[in-house]
Design an enzyme around this catalytic site. Sequence first.
Site, PDB file in Angstrom:
ATOM      1  N   SER A 135       0.941  -1.031   0.494  1.00 40.40           N
ATOM      2  CA  SER A 135       0.497   0.314  -0.302  1.00 40.40           C
ATOM      3  C   SER A 135       0.499   1.164  -0.056  1.00 40.40           C
ATOM      4  CB  SER A 135      -0.984  -0.070   1.226  1.00 40.40           C
ATOM      5  OG  SER A 135      -1.859   0.317   0.930  1.00 40.40           O
ATOM      6  N   ARG A 158     -11.475   6.662  10.488  1.00 38.62           N
ATOM      7  CA  ARG A 158     -11.056   4.943   9.092  1.00 38.62           C
ATOM      8  C   ARG A 158     -12.105   3.891   9.080  1.00 38.62           C
ATOM      9  NH1 ARG A 158      -6.968   1.537   9.042  1.00 38.62           N
ATOM     10  NH2 ARG A 158      -6.983  -0.624   9.932  1.00 38.62           N
ATOM     11  N   ASP A 218      -8.550  -6.424  -5.155  1.00 39.46           N
ATOM     12  CA  ASP A 218      -8.165  -5.111  -4.531  1.00 39.46           C
ATOM     13  C   ASP A 218      -8.786  -3.977  -5.082  1.00 39.46           C
ATOM     14  OD1 ASP A 218      -6.970  -3.152  -3.360  1.00 39.46           O
ATOM     15  OD2 ASP A 218      -5.099  -3.303  -3.691  1.00 39.46           O
ATOM     16  N   HIS A 246      -7.550  -4.946  -0.375  1.00 41.45           N
ATOM     17  CA  HIS A 246      -6.602  -4.452  -0.416  1.00 41.45           C
ATOM     18  C   HIS A 246      -5.607  -5.429   0.757  1.00 41.45           C
ATOM     19  CE1 HIS A 246      -3.452  -1.568  -0.830  1.00 41.45           C
ATOM     20  NE2 HIS A 246      -4.019  -1.052   0.705  1.00 41.45           N
ATOM     21  N   ASP A 247      -6.291  -5.860   2.064  1.00 44.79           N
ATOM     22  CA  ASP A 247      -5.753  -6.255   3.373  1.00 44.79           C
ATOM     23  C   ASP A 247      -5.048  -7.416   2.866  1.00 44.79           C
ATOM     24  OD1 ASP A 247      -5.560  -3.813   4.369  1.00 44.79           O
ATOM     25  OD2 ASP A 247      -7.613  -4.641   5.824  1.00 44.79           O
TER      26      ASP A 247
END
Lengths: 391, 205
Positions: free
Chosen positions: A161, A231, A328, A361-362
């Site tokens: 990232s 967040r 992602d 993405h994670d």
Amino acid sequence: MSTDQTVHINPYSDDFPTKRAILGKDMPMRLDCGVELSSFPIAYQTYGTLNEDKSNAILITHALTGDQFAADTNPVTGKPGWWTTMIGPGKPIDTDRYFIIASNVLGGCMGSAGPAAINPETGKVWGLDFPVITISDMVRAQALLMDELGIEKLFSVIGGSMGGMQALEWAAAYPERVFSCCPIASSSYHRAQNIAFYEVGRQAIMADPDWCMGRYHEEGKRPRSGLGVARMAAHITYMSEAALTQKFGRRLQDREAVTFGFEADFQIESYLRYQGSTFVERFDANSYLYVTRAMDYFDLAKTHGNGKLAKAFQGTDIRFCVVSFSSDWHYLPEDSREIVRGLTGAAADVSYVDVVSDKGHDAFLLEEPEFTNVLGGFLEGSARRRGLISQ
Amino acid sequence: MNTNKSIRVDLQVIADLIEPGSRVLDVGCGDGQLLEYLVEEKNVHGRGLEISQEGVNQCVAKGLSVVQGDAEEDLGYYPDDAFDFVILSQTLQATHHPNQIVQDLLRLGKRAIVSFPNFGHWRVRSYLFFNGRMPVNKTLPYQWYNSPNMHFCTIKDFIHMCDEMNVTIERSIALDASGQAHRVRTNLFFANLLGEQAVFLIHKN
């Protein structure tokens, strides 16, 4: 969201358990915005042992909300490091073989110079007086840290990232100081959509009355709800729709039926609220503004290649391994392909793998066997070429 | 690492054409068998391009530099003369535009090595002649409807294309069913009849 004041360990206190280097002592470091920083701290952790000719050093660059505690317990959260899946004895980033450095970025809030640190000139917390920093500035500070540690050339720079942006910046700005480079689930610039999501986060923080125009430290407050919402919004972009459906679907949270109110009826709501509330305990709201800004400003082709990515890598000897994840949508596989095309255009030594995963993405932080094999194989091949393993 | 590895006979013919220490791109490198051999035994600066996810992952996990991509889309991103040799092994017949691919190979490499199954082999000819159906055998294992191969050619066809494109053939080798190598130039008629596979080393005129 949690409103209780929990005991907050201050990463800027002298007894905070991390290594610290004071950089820019002899000569101030000039930032992209023109401001000069001198005698500023960068907090870091190391794992493994530096070999005699200092050729086995790997720099791990962290993502937006990451920190230097990549492979050991985070003293603020008490949780294991964020990349223990990858770093450790016998793991792809092998602590028996390599010397690993993970530093908290400039602008971060875990002990490095940033808006939550003390401004030595005033003795007060910097807040919004801290200069706006860029990814290039973060990397400049890391280069000074390598000078301090006596490391001329890194065996590898690896990051996911925003960490991938720093890895790319290293390759473009200091090609002679990097042997191999792994940008993972990353991008060479922020698309409008990336900027848009982070702008939502920043606006949420700044709309919180407890933000106090950035002076919440002095007011003894913290913009918990604003940072929590920031967040929550960002976290959605780190997960794939498939993963959300599988993990939560429309399931209800500890109840048989909807309550006809605005409680967290759904599990996904409860999960996001929890993510938001735990995040505010470990992250500084102003730091979130600064670091997201640095990502928005990142445009490698513009900074180093006159608009052409291939030009930013012209003549590079670095071995690259670019990795993306198929689901992602924060940084698309297409973003990684653009990086690969730029590297190909520069006739660079590049590998590219798009790992099939539904974890979004994670995925780069999670157990993904294909990813582990690829990164391990790439590093081993690079280590052979670097003479760290016998042929 | 192992030394004196043995590889498939057609790959060995290709490997023998490559000068040690050269810059090599293997287009459609599969699981990296040839590329690994070249890196280990010939000390080349090897790169690969491979369309299948599985192939790429295997290659990169072995430490090879391989990019996932499609030859017909991605060769255009490589700069001119970036390689000494560009290899296209058993892939030409599966491309949409074989002549454009050959042109691309010679743009980014000083020389190209192209191998393909020879559709002029006597077994193929007799299968078609006697059965009246598209040939299916060990080198051409697909049915016509599920075959990735869309542009079969014979050794003669390939030579004809090179002539038309003004491409020089430096070496041409036909491999018979037993894996024996024959020089095509010695007798084109027999090479085209007996060669199950062909390997050409070509460069721009």
